[in-house]
Design a protein around this motif. Structure first.
Motif, PDB file in Angstrom:
ATOM      1  N   LEU A  55       0.799  -1.224   0.000  1.00 56.21           N
ATOM      2  CA  LEU A  55       0.000   0.000   0.000  1.00 56.21           C
ATOM      3  C   LEU A  55       0.832   1.275   0.000  1.00 56.21           C
ATOM      4  CD1 LEU A  55      -2.892  -0.844   2.511  1.00 56.21           C
ATOM      5  CD2 LEU A  55      -2.946  -0.908   0.013  1.00 56.21           C
ATOM      6  N   GLU A  56       2.004   1.248   0.610  1.00 55.43           N
ATOM      7  CA  GLU A  56       2.768   2.479   0.805  1.00 55.43           C
ATOM      8  C   GLU A  56       3.630   2.769  -0.420  1.00 55.43           C
ATOM      9  OE1 GLU A  56       3.565   5.873   2.727  1.00 55.43           O
ATOM     10  OE2 GLU A  56       2.220   4.304   3.447  1.00 55.43           O
ATOM     11  N   TYR A 294      13.203  -6.057  10.324  1.00 61.29           N
ATOM     12  CA  TYR A 294      13.025  -5.126   9.211  1.00 61.29           C
ATOM     13  C   TYR A 294      12.145  -3.938   9.564  1.00 61.29           C
ATOM     14  CZ  TYR A 294      15.362  -8.215   5.935  1.00 61.29           C
ATOM     15  OH  TYR A 294      16.313  -8.973   5.287  1.00 61.29           O
ATOM     16  N   SER A 295      11.435  -4.002  10.691  1.00 60.15           N
ATOM     17  CA  SER A 295      10.625  -2.863  11.128  1.00 60.15           C
ATOM     18  C   SER A 295      11.430  -1.904  11.975  1.00 60.15           C
ATOM     19  CB  SER A 295       9.400  -3.358  11.905  1.00 60.15           C
ATOM     20  OG  SER A 295       8.568  -4.131  11.084  1.00 60.15           O
ATOM     21  N   PHE A 296      12.097  -2.435  13.011  1.00 59.35           N
ATOM     22  CA  PHE A 296      12.782  -1.573  13.959  1.00 59.35           C
ATOM     23  C   PHE A 296      14.127  -1.080  13.446  1.00 59.35           C
ATOM     24  CE2 PHE A 296      10.121  -4.084  17.025  1.00 59.35           C
ATOM     25  CZ  PHE A 296       9.275  -3.034  17.331  1.00 59.35           C
ATOM     26  N   PHE A 297      14.761  -1.835  12.522  1.00 56.41           N
ATOM     27  CA  PHE A 297      16.051  -1.438  11.990  1.00 56.41           C
ATOM     28  C   PHE A 297      15.918  -0.580  10.739  1.00 56.41           C
ATOM     29  CE2 PHE A 297      18.699  -5.215  13.798  1.00 56.41           C
ATOM     30  CZ  PHE A 297      18.359  -4.785  15.077  1.00 56.41           C
ATOM     31  N   ASN A 298      14.703  -0.304  10.313  1.00 59.80           N
ATOM     32  CA  ASN A 298      14.499   0.353   9.027  1.00 59.80           C
ATOM     33  C   ASN A 298      13.643   1.598   9.209  1.00 59.80           C
ATOM     34  OD1 ASN A 298      13.259   0.866   6.304  1.00 59.80           O
ATOM     35  ND2 ASN A 298      14.625  -0.827   5.781  1.00 59.80           N
ATOM     36  N   LYS A 299      14.212   2.744   8.897  1.00 59.55           N
ATOM     37  CA  LYS A 299      13.497   4.011   9.093  1.00 59.55           C
ATOM     38  C   LYS A 299      12.334   4.160   8.127  1.00 59.55           C
ATOM     39  CE  LYS A 299      17.485   6.524  10.913  1.00 59.55           C
ATOM     40  NZ  LYS A 299      18.387   7.695  10.737  1.00 59.55           N
ATOM     41  N   ASP A 300      12.476   3.655   6.907  1.00 63.75           N
ATOM     42  CA  ASP A 300      11.388   3.786   5.935  1.00 63.75           C
ATOM     43  C   ASP A 300      10.149   3.022   6.384  1.00 63.75           C
ATOM     44  OD1 ASP A 300      12.919   5.367   4.280  1.00 63.75           O
ATOM     45  OD2 ASP A 300      13.683   3.674   3.113  1.00 63.75           O
ATOM     46  N   VAL A 301      10.357   1.805   6.897  1.00 62.31           N
ATOM     47  CA  VAL A 301       9.218   0.997   7.348  1.00 62.31           C
ATOM     48  C   VAL A 301       8.556   1.624   8.567  1.00 62.31           C
ATOM     49  CG1 VAL A 301       8.522  -1.253   8.238  1.00 62.31           C
ATOM     50  CG2 VAL A 301      10.181  -1.120   6.387  1.00 62.31           C
ATOM     51  N   THR A 302       9.368   2.072   9.531  1.00 60.38           N
ATOM     52  CA  THR A 302       8.783   2.697  10.720  1.00 60.38           C
ATOM     53  C   THR A 302       8.065   3.997  10.363  1.00 60.38           C
ATOM     54  OG1 THR A 302      10.943   3.737  11.153  1.00 60.38           O
ATOM     55  CG2 THR A 302      10.449   1.689  12.309  1.00 60.38           C
ATOM     56  N   ARG A 306       4.174   4.585  10.914  1.00 62.22           N
ATOM     57  CA  ARG A 306       3.703   5.727  11.703  1.00 62.22           C
ATOM     58  C   ARG A 306       2.682   6.553  10.926  1.00 62.22           C
ATOM     59  NH1 ARG A 306       8.233   7.780  12.395  1.00 62.22           N
ATOM     60  NH2 ARG A 306       8.789   6.613  14.270  1.00 62.22           N
ATOM     61  N   SER A 307       2.934   6.751   9.636  1.00 68.07           N
ATOM     62  CA  SER A 307       1.991   7.532   8.830  1.00 68.07           C
ATOM     63  C   SER A 307       0.661   6.818   8.700  1.00 68.07           C
ATOM     64  CB  SER A 307       2.583   7.807   7.452  1.00 68.07           C
ATOM     65  OG  SER A 307       2.711   6.610   6.704  1.00 68.07           O
TER      66      SER A 307
END
Length: 383
Positions: A55-56, A294-302, A306-307
């Motif tokens: 989706l993103e 892959y969630s906590f180590f990745n700024k794009d995913v977080t 968040r958005s």
């Protein structure tokens, strides 16, 4: 707990018996409950990651396309083994038919083989992104990515189709009790009364090919990346490069370490109990850890997560769950703030689900020192 005579009336002579993960341990019920929680966490984490990547728009890149495929493999991997074990624990029926055993073996061999090649494709993607940035759009275009992923699935199927029929064709004249919680080839072959040395050699050669090629690709990719990092004088460049590769390297070490231990080391170096624990690690624990890594180590995913959560909070103000199907219809929502038409039901439901998921975590962890929730979510939750 299971006993040898239990459900004997439902068991045929050709059926196998799975001893389960925890056997006759005193706290088996508690341990199986924890396993069920891990199973739900793996399902939720991998499914949410797949949907989020789909989706993103900011995640529509080769790297996240490969991550979504890895999540799909982990989702299937844990679904092949754990449900049968949990159902057997609840019903007391720990038997599995030869066809069910062969199906289970084929899928886990296929998924394990596909994942090894997928991890090597992900390493090549990181090499292209860091060492060949100007050529990256050409090297990793959509067609190339789809071909790489299709090749990974194909090679995994070849592995499963090659080894499963041979393993299931052996006569089993010893005890039909498999010392594992699923039909794993090494545990099953211990029941055979036939000389399996040739099959073991074939499996060993397949493992060498299935592991050697990905290991060479991964090692070469990261050697070139480290060489480039060494030439970079910028500390910011070092940090960015390591941040890009750290998640993938963590997953590679977890998966390949467990696989090499199970299939490459001689039998004299590990016992059946140790094999079962290692199998539990890469079939249950790894699918839980991968989405977290892959969630906590990745700024794009977080940031994307968040958005979506913030979008869910804003949509929740103007949309009741019981009227979700009517939210886009302005004529039926007079006096209410309509939801923009650009949001379809999936784009509405996912942010709401993520919002409630974070709220549930906040309820469970609000007294824990390490628990933290986005400030917007916390204010909304307290109010």
């Amino acid at each position: 707990m299971y006993s040898g005579n239990q459900n004997s009336q439902n068991q045929t002579s050709s059926d196998f018996i799975l001893v389960g993960l925890f056997g006759e341990t005193k706290h088996a019920l508690l341990l199986y409950t924890v396993t069920f929680i891990f199973f739900l966490m793996a399902l939720a984490g991998n499914a949410l990651l797949i949907i989020l990547v789909h989706l993103e728009p900011r995640l529509h890149t080769p790297m996240y396309f490969f991550i979504s495929q890895l999540s799909l493999m982990d989702l299937m991997y844990i679904s092949v083994t754990v449900p049968k074990m949990l159902v057997g624990q609840v019903t007391g029926d720990h038997t599995i038919s030869p066809s069910g055993c062969g199906t289970q073996m084929f899928f886990y061999l296929m998924l394990a083989g596909a994942e090894t090649f997928l991890l090597s494709a992900m390493a090549y993607d990181r090499y292209a992104a860091i060492c060949r940035p100007l050529h990256y759009p050409l090297l990793m275009n959509q067609r190339v990515c789809e071909c790489l992923v299709s090749g990974c699935w194909f090679l995994g199927m070849v592995d499963g189709l090659l080894l499963t029929p041979i393993a299931m064709s052996f006569p089993f004249c010893h005890s039909r009790k498999i010392l594992s919680f699923f039909c794993e080839a090494p545990a099953l072959l211990k029941l055979s009364c036939y000389d399996i040395s040739l099959y073991k050699m074939l499996m060993y050669l397949c493992c060498i090919l299935m592991l050697l090629i990905p290991i060479v690709v991964i090692s070469s990719s990261y050697a070139l990346i480290l060489y480039l990092i060494h030439r970079i004088n910028s500390a910011k460049g070092h940090k960015k490069a390591f941040a890009t590769c750290s998640s993938h390297m963590t997953v590679v070490l977890l998966f390949f370490g467990a696989t090499i231990y199970t299939y490459m080391l001689p039998d004299s170096y590990h016992t059946a109990e140790q094999d079962m624990m290692v199998s539990a690690f890469y079939t249950i624990i790894t699918p839980v850890l991968n989405p977290l890594i892959y969630s906590f180590f990745n700024k794009d995913v977080t940031a994307a997560l968040r958005s979506r959560i913030q979008l869910g909070l804003s949509l929740e103000k103007v949309c009741y769950v019981r009227n979700l199907s009517e939210c886009g219809n302005n004529s039926n929502n007079e006096g209410k703030e309509p939801i923009p038409k650009k949001y379809d039901w999936m784009k509405v439901a996912l942010p709401l689900a993520l919002t409630w998921y974070v709220r549930a975590l906040a309820l469970l962890l609000h007294e824990h020192e390490g628990a933290s929730v986005d400030s917007v979510t916390r204010e909304k939750f307290v109010s």
